[in-house]
Design a protein around this motif. Structure first.
Motif, mmCIF file in Angstrom:
data_model
loop_
_atom_site.group_PDB
_atom_site.id
_atom_site.type_symbol
_atom_site.label_atom_id
_atom_site.label_comp_id
_atom_site.label_asym_id
_atom_site.label_seq_id
_atom_site.Cartn_x
_atom_site.Cartn_y
_atom_site.Cartn_z
ATOM 1 N N LEU A 145 -13.324 42.441 -44.742
ATOM 2 C CA LEU A 145 -12.254 41.588 -44.250
ATOM 3 C C LEU A 145 -12.787 40.181 -44.025
ATOM 4 C CD1 LEU A 145 -9.249 41.733 -43.244
ATOM 5 C CD2 LEU A 145 -10.196 41.956 -40.936
ATOM 6 N N ALA A 146 -12.035 39.184 -44.501
ATOM 7 C CA ALA A 146 -12.371 37.784 -44.245
ATOM 8 C C ALA A 146 -11.137 37.116 -43.654
ATOM 9 C CB ALA A 146 -12.793 37.082 -45.530
ATOM 10 N N ALA A 147 -11.341 36.218 -42.710
ATOM 11 C CA ALA A 147 -10.215 35.543 -42.086
ATOM 12 C C ALA A 147 -10.635 34.142 -41.668
ATOM 13 C CB ALA A 147 -9.714 36.326 -40.877
ATOM 14 N N TYR A 148 -9.682 33.215 -41.680
ATOM 15 C CA TYR A 148 -9.951 31.884 -41.130
ATOM 16 C C TYR A 148 -8.696 31.339 -40.483
ATOM 17 C CZ TYR A 148 -7.883 29.647 -45.362
ATOM 18 O OH TYR A 148 -7.050 29.221 -46.374
ATOM 19 N N ASP A 149 -8.903 30.517 -39.466
ATOM 20 C CA ASP A 149 -7.800 29.962 -38.693
ATOM 21 C C ASP A 149 -7.398 28.595 -39.219
ATOM 22 O OD1 ASP A 149 -7.707 32.137 -36.995
ATOM 23 O OD2 ASP A 149 -9.059 31.249 -35.521
ATOM 24 N N ILE A 150 -6.122 28.303 -39.077
ATOM 25 C CA ILE A 150 -5.567 26.993 -39.430
ATOM 26 C C ILE A 150 -4.938 26.426 -38.158
ATOM 27 C CG2 ILE A 150 -3.870 25.752 -40.821
ATOM 28 C CD1 ILE A 150 -4.208 27.925 -42.946
ATOM 29 N N PRO A 151 -5.616 25.502 -37.473
ATOM 30 C CA PRO A 151 -5.043 24.938 -36.248
ATOM 31 C C PRO A 151 -3.806 24.119 -36.538
ATOM 32 C CG PRO A 151 -7.066 23.795 -36.848
ATOM 33 C CD PRO A 151 -6.940 24.957 -37.773
ATOM 34 N N VAL A 152 -2.933 24.039 -35.554
ATOM 35 C CA VAL A 152 -1.669 23.312 -35.658
ATOM 36 C C VAL A 152 -1.672 22.182 -34.628
ATOM 37 C CG1 VAL A 152 0.834 23.460 -35.315
ATOM 38 C CG2 VAL A 152 -0.394 25.318 -36.493
ATOM 39 N N LEU A 153 -1.405 20.965 -35.089
ATOM 40 C CA LEU A 153 -1.243 19.825 -34.185
ATOM 41 C C LEU A 153 0.237 19.508 -34.096
ATOM 42 C CD1 LEU A 153 -3.039 17.735 -32.588
ATOM 43 C CD2 LEU A 153 -2.496 16.146 -34.421
ATOM 44 N N LYS A 154 0.772 19.476 -32.878
ATOM 45 C CA LYS A 154 2.201 19.266 -32.664
ATOM 46 C C LYS A 154 2.420 17.841 -32.166
ATOM 47 C CE LYS A 154 2.447 24.155 -31.505
ATOM 48 N NZ LYS A 154 2.663 25.175 -30.449
ATOM 49 N N ALA A 155 2.877 16.985 -33.063
ATOM 50 C CA ALA A 155 2.994 15.556 -32.751
ATOM 51 C C ALA A 155 3.925 15.300 -31.575
ATOM 52 C CB ALA A 155 3.483 14.789 -33.983
ATOM 53 N N GLN A 156 4.971 16.109 -31.427
ATOM 54 C CA GLN A 156 5.945 15.910 -30.352
ATOM 55 C C GLN A 156 5.338 16.046 -28.967
ATOM 56 O OE1 GLN A 156 8.841 18.889 -31.657
ATOM 57 N NE2 GLN A 156 10.412 17.303 -31.588
ATOM 58 N N ARG A 157 4.208 16.727 -28.865
ATOM 59 C CA ARG A 157 3.631 17.039 -27.554
ATOM 60 C C ARG A 157 2.809 15.880 -26.971
ATOM 61 N NH1 ARG A 157 3.460 22.774 -27.208
ATOM 62 N NH2 ARG A 157 5.515 23.474 -27.935
ATOM 63 N N TYR A 158 2.572 14.834 -27.752
ATOM 64 C CA TYR A 158 1.666 13.773 -27.307
ATOM 65 C C TYR A 158 2.448 12.592 -26.743
ATOM 66 C CZ TYR A 158 -2.279 16.178 -29.379
ATOM 67 O OH TYR A 158 -3.259 17.114 -29.662
ATOM 68 N N SER A 159 2.126 12.231 -25.508
ATOM 69 C CA SER A 159 2.729 11.064 -24.872
ATOM 70 C C SER A 159 2.027 9.802 -25.373
ATOM 71 C CB SER A 159 2.573 11.162 -23.360
ATOM 72 O OG SER A 159 1.195 11.054 -22.996
ATOM 73 N N PRO A 160 2.633 8.616 -25.206
ATOM 74 C CA PRO A 160 1.937 7.382 -25.581
ATOM 75 C C PRO A 160 0.581 7.245 -24.892
ATOM 76 C CG PRO A 160 4.259 6.936 -25.226
ATOM 77 C CD PRO A 160 4.037 8.353 -24.790
ATOM 78 N N GLU A 161 0.499 7.662 -23.621
ATOM 79 C CA GLU A 161 -0.768 7.557 -22.902
ATOM 80 C C GLU A 161 -1.846 8.403 -23.575
ATOM 81 O OE1 GLU A 161 -3.575 6.241 -20.656
ATOM 82 O OE2 GLU A 161 -1.516 5.485 -20.501
ATOM 83 N N GLU A 162 -1.512 9.624 -23.984
ATOM 84 C CA GLU A 162 -2.485 10.484 -24.667
ATOM 85 C C GLU A 162 -2.850 9.906 -26.027
ATOM 86 O OE1 GLU A 162 -1.913 15.070 -23.643
ATOM 87 O OE2 GLU A 162 -0.024 14.112 -24.230
ATOM 88 N N ILE A 163 -1.866 9.367 -26.714
ATOM 89 C CA ILE A 163 -2.126 8.790 -28.037
ATOM 90 C C ILE A 163 -3.166 7.686 -27.945
ATOM 91 C CG2 ILE A 163 -1.100 7.331 -29.833
ATOM 92 C CD1 ILE A 163 1.448 9.040 -29.573
ATOM 93 N N PHE A 164 -3.012 6.798 -26.983
ATOM 94 C CA PHE A 164 -3.957 5.683 -26.872
ATOM 95 C C PHE A 164 -5.276 6.104 -26.248
ATOM 96 C CE2 PHE A 164 -0.095 3.220 -27.581
ATOM 97 C CZ PHE A 164 -0.563 2.231 -28.430
ATOM 98 N N SER A 165 -5.259 6.992 -25.267
ATOM 99 C CA SER A 165 -6.508 7.398 -24.626
ATOM 100 C C SER A 165 -7.399 8.180 -25.574
ATOM 101 C CB SER A 165 -6.224 8.229 -23.370
ATOM 102 O OG SER A 165 -5.611 9.468 -23.693
ATOM 103 N N LYS A 166 -6.786 8.905 -26.517
ATOM 104 C CA LYS A 166 -7.558 9.689 -27.481
ATOM 105 C C LYS A 166 -7.725 8.975 -28.817
ATOM 106 C CE LYS A 166 -6.389 14.215 -25.560
ATOM 107 N NZ LYS A 166 -5.893 15.584 -25.858
ATOM 108 N N GLY A 167 -7.187 7.773 -28.937
ATOM 109 C CA GLY A 167 -7.312 7.027 -30.188
ATOM 110 C C GLY A 167 -6.487 7.597 -31.320
#
Length: 312
Positions: A145-167
């Protein structure tokens, strides 16, 4: 499987990736918990892949991105931008990943070695049922058995403050998705509309501060603003007050000094390439001519030789 149709959001994603490649490094850090400094070189690979279907027909698949980052070690990445979750996403991801791996496969002494890219999905819309991680599991001959994960980034979840603080400036053009469900309320309620516009005034001001401090080039700043307008034009096409209100904040008149600044930043690309980029950003032929010293006829020829309508 139904044919995949490109949307304006795909076009914006690719424009940001190709014309502002430095913005993708913080995105990779956030998705994959990497620790790139931001000074690494981003290398792009062909997005077109040909896949043999079960009926024997060869079909072209175009990925949203396939790129590598020169770090320690070198890694290859594949990120798809999807406006809405659908059940076919995992199937497409596996098709793309397998073809990317096969394109760079190596055969030696009867052994084929393929290296799958680190893959992720950027969802512009999400529901409570949208997973944070998707998994592809492969049952191998002999019971392995082989498996790999595909992470999901949800753009709606990020506030302007998080966007700028994390670049995560890459997400700014898509930030309007976090307000989509309230467009009708904004249209009816002046107070809510003022709150929306105030938020975008803050985004505009912070982009300006980054440009003034030299942490962001004028070209990248203008591209973020222009791509924000492209997304807004499509997502708010039925909500005139929202569309025009946010546009009045994020848009504004293109000043002559911006054209000169962009020319200086892009001089290594050559005047023709700089003119092409300025066309994408909706500078007038006269502004482009003044900044690049190309004639109006040369600029008109460049417009006709390149299709700039895809993002309009």
């Amino acid at each position: 499987m139904a044919a995949i149709v490109n949307t304006p959001y795909d076009d914006v994603f690719r424009t940001l990736l190709n014309d502002c490649s430095s913005l993708v490094i913080p995105l990779v850090n956030e998705i994959f918990h990497a620790s790139y400094s931001g000074n690494e070189t981003v290398e792009f690979y062909p997005n077109e892949h040909f896949i043999n279907g079960q009926d024997g027909e060869e079909r072209e698949r175009v990925t949203d991105s396939c790129f590598g980052i020169r770090g320690e070690p070198f890694r290859k990445y594949h990120i798809e931008c999807q406006s809405t979750a659908d059940d076919s996403m995992l199937i497409r991801m596996f098709e793309y990943d397998a073809q990317i791996a096969l394109d760079a496969g190596e055969v030696e002494d009867g052994v084929l070695t393929v290296r799958f890219p680190d893959s992720a999905v950027l969802y512009l819309r999400c529901r409570s049922s949208t997973p944070d991680v998707m998994t592809i599991r492969i049952e191998l001959p002999g019971g392995g058995l082989a498996a790999y994960d595909i992470p999901v980034l949800k753009a709606q979840r990020y506030s302007p403050e998080e966007i700028f603080s994390k670049g995560l400036l890459f997400l700014i053009p898509f930030h309007i998705f976090s307000h989509e469900s309230r467009f009708a309320e904004y249209e009816r309620d002046e107070g809510l509309m003022r709150g929306l516009l105030s938020e975008y005034e803050g985004i505009k001001d912070r982009l300006g501060e980054l440009a003034e401090s030299g942490r962001l080039t004028e070209y990248v700043k203008r591209t973020i603003e222009e791509m924000s307008d492209k997304v807004l034009e499509h997502i708010a096409r039925k909500h005139d007050r929202v569309r025009e209100g946010v546009r009045s904040v994020m848009g504004g008149k293109v000043l002559e000094y911006e054209a000169k600044t962009i020319l200086n930043e892009g001089i290594v690309l050559g005047r023709t390439e700089t003119a092409r980029r300025m066309l994408v950003l909706n500078f007038t032929p006269e502004q482009i001519s003044q900044a690049t010293e190309l004639s109006l006829d040369e600029i008109e020829g460049l417009k006709q030789a390149n299709d700039f309508r895809g993002l309009r």
